[in-house]
Write a protein that holds these residues in place. Structure first.
Motif, mmCIF file in Angstrom:
data_model
loop_
_atom_site.group_PDB
_atom_site.id
_atom_site.type_symbol
_atom_site.label_atom_id
_atom_site.label_comp_id
_atom_site.label_asym_id
_atom_site.label_seq_id
_atom_site.Cartn_x
_atom_site.Cartn_y
_atom_site.Cartn_z
ATOM 1 N N PHE A 1 0.842 -1.198 0.000
ATOM 2 C CA PHE A 1 0.000 0.000 0.000
ATOM 3 C C PHE A 1 0.875 1.245 0.000
ATOM 4 C CE2 PHE A 1 -2.939 -3.166 1.547
ATOM 5 C CZ PHE A 1 -4.154 -2.772 1.011
ATOM 6 N N LEU B 1 -4.894 -19.989 14.059
ATOM 7 C CA LEU B 1 -4.128 -18.747 14.177
ATOM 8 C C LEU B 1 -4.213 -18.260 15.616
ATOM 9 C CD1 LEU B 1 -5.441 -16.806 11.040
ATOM 10 C CD2 LEU B 1 -3.261 -18.009 11.266
ATOM 11 N N GLN C 1 -1.233 -13.265 15.271
ATOM 12 C CA GLN C 1 -1.229 -13.496 13.822
ATOM 13 C C GLN C 1 -2.407 -12.775 13.173
ATOM 14 O OE1 GLN C 1 -0.867 -17.836 14.306
ATOM 15 N NE2 GLN C 1 0.584 -17.757 12.585
ATOM 16 N N VAL C 2 -3.557 -12.852 13.807
ATOM 17 C CA VAL C 2 -4.729 -12.164 13.263
ATOM 18 C C VAL C 2 -4.448 -10.673 13.145
ATOM 19 C CG1 VAL C 2 -7.148 -11.561 13.668
ATOM 20 C CG2 VAL C 2 -6.336 -13.880 14.145
ATOM 21 N N ILE D 1 -1.991 -10.052 10.239
ATOM 22 C CA ILE D 1 -2.622 -10.157 8.912
ATOM 23 C C ILE D 1 -3.483 -8.932 8.647
ATOM 24 C CG2 ILE D 1 -4.124 -11.519 7.426
ATOM 25 C CD1 ILE D 1 -3.484 -13.917 9.324
ATOM 26 N N ALA D 2 -4.233 -8.508 9.673
ATOM 27 C CA ALA D 2 -5.099 -7.340 9.504
ATOM 28 C C ALA D 2 -4.258 -6.121 9.152
ATOM 29 C CB ALA D 2 -5.908 -7.085 10.768
ATOM 30 N N ARG E 1 -4.141 -3.830 5.818
ATOM 31 C CA ARG E 1 -4.628 -2.486 6.164
ATOM 32 C C ARG E 1 -6.124 -2.505 6.494
ATOM 33 N NH1 ARG E 1 0.098 -2.609 5.634
ATOM 34 N NH2 ARG E 1 1.495 -0.981 4.853
ATOM 35 N N LEU E 2 -6.463 -3.345 7.451
ATOM 36 C CA LEU E 2 -7.842 -3.429 7.912
ATOM 37 C C LEU E 2 -7.854 -3.172 9.410
ATOM 38 C CD1 LEU E 2 -8.916 -6.752 6.135
ATOM 39 C CD2 LEU E 2 -9.715 -4.452 5.543
ATOM 40 N N GLN E 3 -8.557 -2.131 9.810
ATOM 41 C CA GLN E 3 -8.669 -1.923 11.246
ATOM 42 C C GLN E 3 -9.709 -2.895 11.816
ATOM 43 O OE1 GLN E 3 -8.218 1.861 13.200
ATOM 44 N NE2 GLN E 3 -10.349 1.678 13.876
ATOM 45 N N ILE E 4 -9.285 -3.658 12.802
ATOM 46 C CA ILE E 4 -10.196 -4.594 13.466
ATOM 47 C C ILE E 4 -10.243 -4.199 14.934
ATOM 48 C CG2 ILE E 4 -10.609 -7.029 14.049
ATOM 49 C CD1 ILE E 4 -10.585 -6.792 11.075
ATOM 50 N N GLN F 1 -13.227 -7.723 18.551
ATOM 51 C CA GLN F 1 -13.606 -8.617 17.451
ATOM 52 C C GLN F 1 -12.503 -9.612 17.114
ATOM 53 O OE1 GLN F 1 -14.795 -5.669 14.386
ATOM 54 N NE2 GLN F 1 -16.651 -6.934 14.279
ATOM 55 N N TYR G 1 -12.676 -13.163 14.812
ATOM 56 C CA TYR G 1 -11.893 -13.370 13.585
ATOM 57 C C TYR G 1 -10.967 -14.562 13.735
ATOM 58 C CZ TYR G 1 -13.399 -9.299 10.941
ATOM 59 O OH TYR G 1 -14.145 -8.407 10.213
ATOM 60 N N ASN H 1 -13.086 -17.725 13.251
ATOM 61 C CA ASN H 1 -13.556 -17.914 11.883
ATOM 62 C C ASN H 1 -12.412 -18.171 10.904
ATOM 63 O OD1 ASN H 1 -16.317 -17.739 12.342
ATOM 64 N ND2 ASN H 1 -16.293 -15.506 12.311
ATOM 65 N N LEU H 2 -11.350 -17.391 11.035
ATOM 66 C CA LEU H 2 -10.229 -17.580 10.118
ATOM 67 C C LEU H 2 -9.596 -18.953 10.334
ATOM 68 C CD1 LEU H 2 -8.476 -14.068 10.169
ATOM 69 C CD2 LEU H 2 -10.096 -14.956 8.503
ATOM 70 N N ASN I 1 -11.090 -21.624 11.349
ATOM 71 C CA ASN I 1 -11.990 -22.618 10.750
ATOM 72 C C ASN I 1 -11.835 -22.675 9.234
ATOM 73 O OD1 ASN I 1 -13.004 -23.268 13.218
ATOM 74 N ND2 ASN I 1 -14.883 -22.057 13.020
ATOM 75 N N CYS J 1 -6.267 2.005 7.029
ATOM 76 C CA CYS J 1 -6.814 1.006 7.949
ATOM 77 C C CYS J 1 -8.257 1.325 8.347
ATOM 78 C CB CYS J 1 -5.938 0.876 9.188
ATOM 79 S SG CYS J 1 -4.307 0.203 8.799
ATOM 80 N N ARG K 1 -10.735 1.228 5.162
ATOM 81 C CA ARG K 1 -11.003 -0.154 4.770
ATOM 82 C C ARG K 1 -11.718 -0.918 5.884
ATOM 83 N NH1 ARG K 1 -8.201 -2.395 0.630
ATOM 84 N NH2 ARG K 1 -7.440 -4.201 1.798
ATOM 85 N N GLY K 2 -11.319 -0.632 7.111
ATOM 86 C CA GLY K 2 -11.972 -1.287 8.249
ATOM 87 C C GLY K 2 -13.450 -0.915 8.322
ATOM 88 N N ARG L 1 -12.869 -11.011 6.197
ATOM 89 C CA ARG L 1 -12.380 -12.386 6.419
ATOM 90 C C ARG L 1 -11.659 -12.902 5.183
ATOM 91 N NH1 ARG L 1 -17.039 -13.428 9.803
ATOM 92 N NH2 ARG L 1 -18.382 -13.885 8.022
ATOM 93 N N MET M 1 -8.380 -11.325 4.553
ATOM 94 C CA MET M 1 -7.365 -11.788 5.507
ATOM 95 C C MET M 1 -6.898 -13.210 5.196
ATOM 96 S SD MET M 1 -8.869 -9.916 8.912
ATOM 97 C CE MET M 1 -7.706 -10.500 10.124
ATOM 98 N N VAL M 2 -7.836 -14.067 4.815
ATOM 99 C CA VAL M 2 -7.433 -15.430 4.435
ATOM 100 C C VAL M 2 -6.471 -15.367 3.253
ATOM 101 C CG1 VAL M 2 -8.238 -17.605 3.411
ATOM 102 C CG2 VAL M 2 -9.500 -16.584 5.317
ATOM 103 N N PRO N 1 -19.126 -19.209 8.956
ATOM 104 C CA PRO N 1 -18.846 -18.989 7.528
ATOM 105 C C PRO N 1 -18.636 -20.298 6.775
ATOM 106 C CG PRO N 1 -17.283 -17.739 8.896
ATOM 107 C CD PRO N 1 -18.198 -18.471 9.819
ATOM 108 N N VAL N 2 -17.983 -21.258 7.396
ATOM 109 C CA VAL N 2 -17.674 -22.505 6.688
ATOM 110 C C VAL N 2 -18.953 -23.246 6.292
ATOM 111 C CG1 VAL N 2 -16.608 -24.775 6.910
ATOM 112 C CG2 VAL N 2 -15.366 -22.735 7.658
#
Lengths: 486, 95, 483
Positions: A82, B3, B7-8, B11-12, B16-19, B23, B27, B30-31, B33, C341, C344-345, C354, C357-358, C415-416
């Motif tokens: 980015f 994970l 790690q979560v 990755i976020a 560039r994802l604010q989590i 939450q 994540y 779910n990730l 799984n 961030c 996008r967040g 998800r 991130m995967v 989700p799965v």
């Protein structure tokens, strides 16, 4: 401790295509911000890239020029990161299957020897846009005109050992890409940029030391200075028992120092993968051969030919072959005059001096190769002496005279520079000069035989003053004759 | 593969994802799984199988080097969050 | 007027039974009255539709009319429409008025079609229930408590509800066929590369394919005649002749060999569903088709391979949504990283985050070979299964979904579990093959779809087989009970 320096260069050369690598936007330099950035270049949702055939042709041409393996199957990958000048959030580049594989070039060292430097690979990729930091009230402005300009990134093996070698390598690459006409080579506009990887290791050690990368150095001189500065910085740290941090650095030419680029410190994980919007590029031998047939004579071949065919010295041949336009200019002028040595002296002397003084390139020089050739012909057949020729040359530089060889002839006439070589006429002038200056004649005759050569000087000056354009050789001969008769 | 929360977060940040902190554990579950689902691939014997990037195994077509685009800056920048003097504005980026 | 097919409307307009303006107004009224319960439209472009309809009527009056002149339809909100909001079901693009038309949109405009607006969808086409839309879930017209399927849930629901006779849609892992099956309409996903992807907002570039949702196979053929074809703007578009898909609809299917994959008729398909699909096959046998058992041994690997490849591609495709040149930008970003961030967040929903991130994880240093490369190898194995099968059969048939439409909220917690919904559809996207869903029965008053799978570029055969089935049955004519 004695250290060995290890240098590898990554050179980015913008390909001289009309349109961008993946879109129909113009690549022309200097347009107003974002006026040459279309939907594809802006990375708008839904847009797709289509590959420019000319970028491919140019890259293959480059590969052939450095005697490299050509990638018959090459693949575009996405390099994810980015940054606001990277509109898609990834750069389209080639990681595993570059268009150009292992090749090599020879560089000239100062001692006249040459050294082979291997080129690891060269791949196609898209350039990024530009960030402007001034004039936006504390914000940065993003201009994406440059985004999508085709680049070849040329990666050398870490085989250079001095900053001078690195500069010579950069120069040689510059010479090759401009010869090929695949890059305009304009360093001030960023058409060619160089990243320098520098590390030190104790002499004799096999393993490389930790390297730093100096980003975006954009002149031959700065490559040398930046590397030398970085070598010194690393040596100081290592001598003090410290260790080098692997990082990206910037060279500040004003302060002659490199500094760490903090913005790039965040560890990058580029997550390369094949670009699913582009398919593999497959070329065949026929395609490669057709491009091979269009290769121009390259600097090394030209240099050798200038020596063997035209009898130039290695140094003269190297200087004249370094730039294709200069070489073409030289050869055209020399062919007209038929005298390659005089032509070489003129091109490296008055012509180069004029280019430097006027800060123009050879293509902008008001004196055409045809005109210089004519001028040199006139020297050769004694119509002009050297001084007269310079006067005509300067007049042409000033924009006087008309086009073509006729323009030269017209100037010679109008400036009255035609050399008088008619012995009878010169005899008359000399007789007059001797008659007008009895004191000088007296002094001359009083001069001992062995010093008379020098004492003849004032008569030559007076004769040439009395009649512009007299042939100095004839004057000398007549004077000698007349004085000996006294 | 499961994970951990670091790690979560990593990755976020890479994406560039604010989590939000509250939450992260959702994540994480779910990730993990999803990764567990795809881990079935590991057991498949793919020796000598050429990876397939495109369904049709086709070849890239080439475009003629012609400028086809005109300046549409105004049109494109109408939808931009912030511009000035033809530039897209972002918080200052300094090298 | 609302239950008419494209073919009927085209004939009626030609006969002067009603004008384009009349039917456009009629459908717009129906949308404004009934769509609040269905939520199939994100944007209704009433003004533009009426002006297109008037222009179509004028053209017809001037003697310049073709099959599509004045025929109403609508686009999935994944296709860029110049000057019209194009959201892709996301907050990220909730302010994005696309500055250009997708090639598919241009083609319908040029054909004289009338677009009523933009249809709801799972955010960035990620989902199987249309519960992932920033614009709210879409209700299934057969039972409003149930999902319409996804990601083209708005397209399927709008056609089923009689808002439009046909809609564009896209299919990356089943996103046309699954909602078509759940809503009792006909959905066609053509061969990868048959229709331009230019201007279709990318989810997973090597899997995404535009297609159609209609009542009938005949209408799908009419839409294909507009949409299919080479586009120089899309490197993955295929330069290959486009047949007249309506010309072969009535061909006899006597002697056609149907392959039935063993793997599609196992325990994960309920007895009720199996029965409906088997009945449909029996119908084909009555028409003279032969049936042959086949095996697609790598079927169970399709979902795992997909959930590496699609997220990986989407993680890069969605990087351009960064709040710089278009789309959502967070308030007062303190620096560029904060801008990225938070924009996008805030802009992306949970499922999109998800998958990004995967994908980011699967492509990251050290994992590429284990995930991405492996998935690409498995992808070839899956394609090879089909290539082998098509040596022996002309067409493959099976179910589209394991169950009929499920209740909203039923599968959102895991989700799965939602991913497994696509078990019968996803392999085709990996292979690039064309597939079609045709209404073939009902379980508990909910529609069931029959999946038809063709060889590469064999859309005409699918449409022919679908049409013959619809000549012999009336499942496609049933109208939803919930609206």
């Amino acid at each position: 401790m004695e250290w060995e320096v290890v240098i590898g260069l990554e050179i980015h050369a913008q390909l001289a295509t009309k349109s961008k690598i993946f879109s129909g936007s113009s690549t022309a330099y200097g347009a107003e911000a974002n006026t040459q950035a279309n939907a594809v270049d802006l990375g708008l949702p839904g847009v797709l890239p289509v590959f420019n055939e000319e970028a491919l042709r140019m890259a293959v041409k480059f590969g052939l020029a450095i005697d490299a393996e050509i990638g018959m199957k090459s693949v575009f990958d996405r390099k994810n990161y980015f940054y606001p000048d990277s509109p898609k959030g990834y750069q389209t580049t080639q990681l595993h299957h570059p268009i150009v594989g292992m090749g090599h070039i020879d560089i000239e060292l100062e001692n006249g020897e040459s050294r082979r430097i291997n080129v690891t690979r060269a791949h196609l990729e898209e350039d990024a846009g530009k960030s402007v930091h001034e004039g936006f009230d504390g914000m940065s402005g993003i201009d994406l005109n440059r985004a999508g300009t085709p680049l070849v990134e040329i990666v050398s093996e870490p085989e250079m050992r001095t900053a001078k070698e690195a500069a010579a390598y950069f120069k040689k690459m510059h010479s090759i890409v401009t010869y090929l006409g695949i890059c305009d080579g304009d360093l001030s506009q960023g058409s060619m940029r160089c990243d320098c990887n520098v590390s030190l290791r104790p002499k004799g050690q096999e393993e490389f030391g930790t390297r730093t990368e100096i980003k975006n150095v954009n002149s031959f001189r700065n490559v040398e200075r930046a590397i030398n500065t970085e070598i010194q910085r690393q040596m100081d740290i290592l001598e003090d028992g410290g260790s080098i941090t692997q990082e990206t650095r910037l060279y500040d030419a004003d302060k002659d120092e490199t500094r760490s680029m903090r913005s790039k410190e965040v560890e990058n994980d580029y997550r390369y993968f094949p670009c699913p919007d582009l398919l593999p590029i497959i070329i065949d031998q026929e395609y490669v051969d057709a491009i091979k047939a269009t290769l121009p004579e390259l600097p090394d071949a030209k240099k050798a030919r200038f020596q063997s065919e035209h009898g130039l010295s290695l140094m003269d041949a190297a200087v004249l072959s370094s730039d294709r336009q200069l070489a073409d200019y030289f050869e055209a002028a020399a062919n007209i005059s038929g005298d390659y040595k005089i032509a070489a002296n003129w091109v490296m002397g008055d012509v180069s001096a004029a280019l430097n003084r006027l800060e123009i390139s050879i293509s902008e020089l008001p004196v055409t190769a045809e005109q210089l050739g004519r001028l040199l012909s006139l020297i050769k057949d004694n119509t002009l002496n050297n001084g007269g020729a310079k006067e005509v040359f300067n007049a042409l530089l000033d924009g006087k005279g008309t086009d073509g060889a006729e323009g030269v002839d017209a100037l010679v006439d109008s400036l009255g520079l035609k050399q008088v070589s008619d012995t009878g006429a010169i005899e008359e002038i000399v007789a007059q000069v001797l008659a007008d200056n009895p004191k000088l004649v007296e002094g001359y005759l009083a001069t001992p035989e062995e010093k008379r050569g020098k004492a003849m000087g004032p008569f030559i000056g007076l004769t040439r003053k009395a009649a512009k354009g007299v042939n100095p050789q004839v004057v000398m001969d007549v004077l000698k004759q007349k004085l000996s008769e006294l | 593969m499961a994970l951990d929360q670091d790690q979560v977060r990593k990755i976020a940040s890479l994406a560039r994802l604010q989590i939000d902190d509250n939450q992260i554990s959702e994540y994480q579950t779910n990730l993990s799984n999803i990764l567990h689902l795809v881990d079935q691939l590991a057991a498949v014997n793919t020796d000598g199988v050429e990876p397939m990037a495109h369904p049709l195994d086709a070849v890239q077509r080439l475009r003629a080097d012609v400028v086809t685009e005109e300046n549409q800056r105004e049109h494109f920048q109408k939808i931009a969050p912030a511009t000035a003097e033809g530039h897209y504005l972002v918080p200052r980026v300094v090298e | 007027m609302h239950n008419k097919t494209i073919a009927e409307i085209s004939r009626d307009l030609a006969a002067g039974t009603y004008s384009s303006e009349e039917i456009t107004k009629d459908l717009l009224t129906r949308v404004s009255k009934l769509d609040k319960d269905i939520n199939s439209f994100i944007t209704v472009t009433e003004e533009q539709a009426l002006s297109q309809a008037k222009a179509a009527d004028a053209n017809r009056a001037a003697g310049n009319a073709s099959a599509w002149t004045g025929v109403p339809m609508a686009h999935k909100d994944i296709f860029c429409t110049n000057g019209v909001l194009t959201t892709c079901g996301s907050k990220m693009l909730s302010n994005f008025e696309a500055p250009y038309d997708a090639t598919v949109v241009t083609k319908f405009n040029d054909a004289g079609a009338v677009s009523l607006g933009k249809l709801n969808m799972d955010e960035f086409a990620m989902g199987s229930s249309n519960e992932n839309s920033f614009y709210g879930p879409v209700a299934n017209p057969w039972d409003k408590d149930r999902v319409p399927g996804g990601s083209s849930g708005g397209s399927a629901a709008a056609v089923a509800a009689g808002f439009v006779p046909g809609a564009t849609a896209t299919d990356t892992g089943g996103s046309i066929r699954q909602p078509a099956a759940l809503c009792g309409v006909t959905g066609l996903k053509p061969t990868y590369g048959r229709i331009s992807r230019y201007g279709m907002i990318a989810y997973a570039s090597s899997l995404d394919q535009a297609g159609t949702i209609t009542h009938t196979a005949e209408d799908a053929a009419m839409m294909m005649n507009v949409m299919a074809g080479f586009d120089a703007k899309d490197s993955t578009s295929v330069d290959r002749d486009v047949p007249d898909y309506t010309a072969t609809l009535d061909n006899s299917i006597e002697g056609m060999t149907i392959g039935l994959p063993t793997e599609y008729f196992r325990d994960d398909l309920s007895a009720d569903m199996q029965q409906q699909v088997r009945n449909a096959i029996a119908e084909y046998e009555k028409m003279g088709a032969k049936v042959k058992e086949i095996s697609l041994p790598n079927t169970h690997l399709a979902i795992p391979a997909y959930y590496v490849i699609a997220p990986s591609e989407c993680s890069a495709n969605l990087s351009r949504m960064d709040g710089v040149r278009f789309g959502h930008r967070c308030e007062d970003p303190k620096d560029i990283e904060d801008l990225y961030c938070r924009s996008r967040g805030e802009g992306f929903g949970e499922e999109v985050k998800r998958r990004i991130m995967v994908g980011s994880y699967a492509l990251s240093a050290g994992f590429y070979d284990a995930y991405y490369k492996k998935a690409q190898q498995v992808r070839r194995l899956i394609k090879n299964d089909f290539v082998t099968a098509f040596n022996d059969v002309d067409i493959i048939m099976g179910p589209v979904t394991p169950t009929p439409a499920f209740k909203r909220g039923e599968k959102t917690s895991d989700p799965v579990e939602m991913y497994l919904e696509d078990i019968f559809t996803i392999a085709l996207n990996l292979a690039g093959l064309p597939g079609m869903s045709v209404p073939c029965g009902a379980v508990n008053n909910l529609p069931v779809g029959l999946q038809l799978i063709g060889n590469f570029f064999d859309e005409a055969r699918l449409l022919n087989a679908g049409h013959k089935f619809q000549q012999a049955t009336d499942w496609h004519l049933k109208t939803p009970t919930g609206i």
